[in-house]
Design a protein around this motif. Sequence first.
Motif: not given
Length: 760
Positions: A348-349, A351, A579, A583
Amino acid sequence: MNKAITEGLQLMPPPFADGLGVWSSGDGTPGSDTYDGAANAAFVPADADFAGCLEMQKTSGTQQLRYMGQTPLQAGCYLQIKARVKAISGNLPTVRMAAWAGASGGTHVTGLTEFGASVTLTNYGEVVEVTAIVGAGQRGGVDMVWGTAPTYAHVGLDLTGPSGGVVRIDDLEVVDITSAFLRDMMSMVDVRDFGAIGDGITDDTAAFQAANAAADGRTVLVPAGTYLLSGGMTFTEKVQFEGRVTMPQAAIFSLTKNFDLPNYIEAFGNEQLAFEKAFQALFNNSDHESLDLGGRRITISEPIDLQAIVPNITSFAQRRHILNGQFQVTGDTAWESDVVTSYATYSASNSRTLTAVGNIANIEPGARVTGNGVGREIYVQSVNLATQEITLSKPLYDAEGTQVFTFTRHKYVLDFSGFTKLTRFVMTNIEIICSAVGSGVLLPPSGLIFHMKDCWINRPRDKGITSHGTGCQGMLIDRCNFISDEGQSLAQDRIGIVVNANANDVKLRNNRATQFRHFAVLGGSNSTIIGNHFFHGDTATAGLRTAGILITTSYCSTTITGNYVDNCSIEWSNEHSATPDFTTGFSFAAMNITDNVFLCDNVAPWFGFISIKPFGTGHFIGGLSVTGNKFRALESNIDQVDVVDTTFAPLDMTRGKDVIFEGNTFHRINVPSYNPLVLEHDQNTAASTWVVETGGQLPFGGRARVCSSVVATSRLRTGANVTRWATPYVDLEQGSSGDQLHLNWEEPLYGDVTVKVSMT
């Protein structure tokens, strides 16, 4: 046409009476021997048949007579050399007209025929006319076909056969008889007149170029034959084709004055090849902005790789336009999707990248990616063989780690994926008949403002219009029709998708689509969807329905207005997020659904026209306006029009803002939805706390978070029927679902109130 008249060319040799010093007994070149003072030749001033003539005795095997002056030759001009001859005595010779081919600098052009047909003299004193024609083109009646290399000739004749005889020769004539070969000299220039052979072997490029240069406003004629052009050819004049052209794939063939597909079909004789050559010219000539297909049907047996047609161009930013025609697919195996399975790693980093991709050499850009945690309509944007990495069109929502992915490369009628970037490409009035064999259009990996208008994509096997990168940025699709091949399938079993987009600013306006799985899968923001009709129904009773429009970005800034949403839904998810848990940000926000017609029939009662599907926890509605719509169910009622798909997570209804759900109409909807919601509460028994139910009418199972007014609509009374003028305070978000209000009074009362409550 007569060059001697129109341009003052000096074609005629001088009469023999002017002297024999310019008449050679050799090839006519400077320094060759002349007949002046020769023992076997003399000028005869008076003859019964000729006013003045040359008398010659044949003393060698081939007795030559050549005028030493240069008779000019021009491309496209045909000259007839003529002489009258009679035998006087001795052996009877054979006569033929002849000429020596010269080029600039006095060089001899070798390898050419330099004489005409032979005529044998049979009677003494009988005048015989001998002729021959010299010119560039290989035409019937031309004796000496010289092409365009010679620029002049030394004209004359030959005596062959037995020697010793004496003949008399009248003055030679050279006349321009080009008009005998050209059908209409005022409007046509024939490539054969400039040396074109048309045998499919000889390179006719120079002849075509010369004919075009000479046309000067007239039409260039390409007569019957097959003409090989080894290099590119640009016609600056109109061209008429009776014959066919063949040339290398990379060579550009440009018709600047009659640039349309019918003329290319006439030139190449094959519809698909003609389109490819015309498309190639469209990108390689600034005179061409639009390619008109002329209403022609192009039958294609394999996908058209449009960038391979123009291998010299990988990026193009000028407006180009194809219009007014039809592509029809035939064949089978060439259209089979290529399917590759391979291990790859996702983080995911990073992506939009798959790393350590096995079998990567077999994975093509434009392939659709499927696997665990992969959202809908994810594609391979690019492949890096050196690093074994794949760039994806969108992030994956839950694919951390290493797993087996499947890469499916569908085959498209018009495949733009080979371009690195393509901007401002337009298609108008084009029908693509996919025949349930191929897909429609694959966009380039990047670019701006691809525009398709008034087009039809008929029966695509898998996809109508696919974006595997950002070539959909600013895409416009207007007044197009999309017809599925899956009408007999149940809605949930269909696979066809009309269009997907990954980038922003897409406009879908006034289109019609029938019985696909999805009409549009949009992964960008700022989209405008106006005036479309998309129908996804089937014949099942209490059937399932799919999303007509699938929005895959939570903050989408999208407007959906004036559409006919027919037996399908608008689904809003965040599946194209690496993600997916909330958040920071606005969560599900900036959606406007206004003035649409929603209709369904024979559907399961839990079907909803507007569905929100969070792919992670903590999400809420941060901005949604649903106004002026008409919701209607036929055959049987549905529970409500708005639902939350909790497959992955619910919405957080304790927060959110700016939700407007008003001005809509509901027919055969069990529980209509409103926000703000106005309720009438009738309290029949005196109580100090009144429980006000919202009855599930707040959208998406919303909580009663705001009460903006409480108005008494009848006399408030105590249990003893004594009137009170009282005001309650409100407890919000009561009950197990938080969808109740409690009105708290100073004392037990009963009566009627109207309450205005909101979920935000």
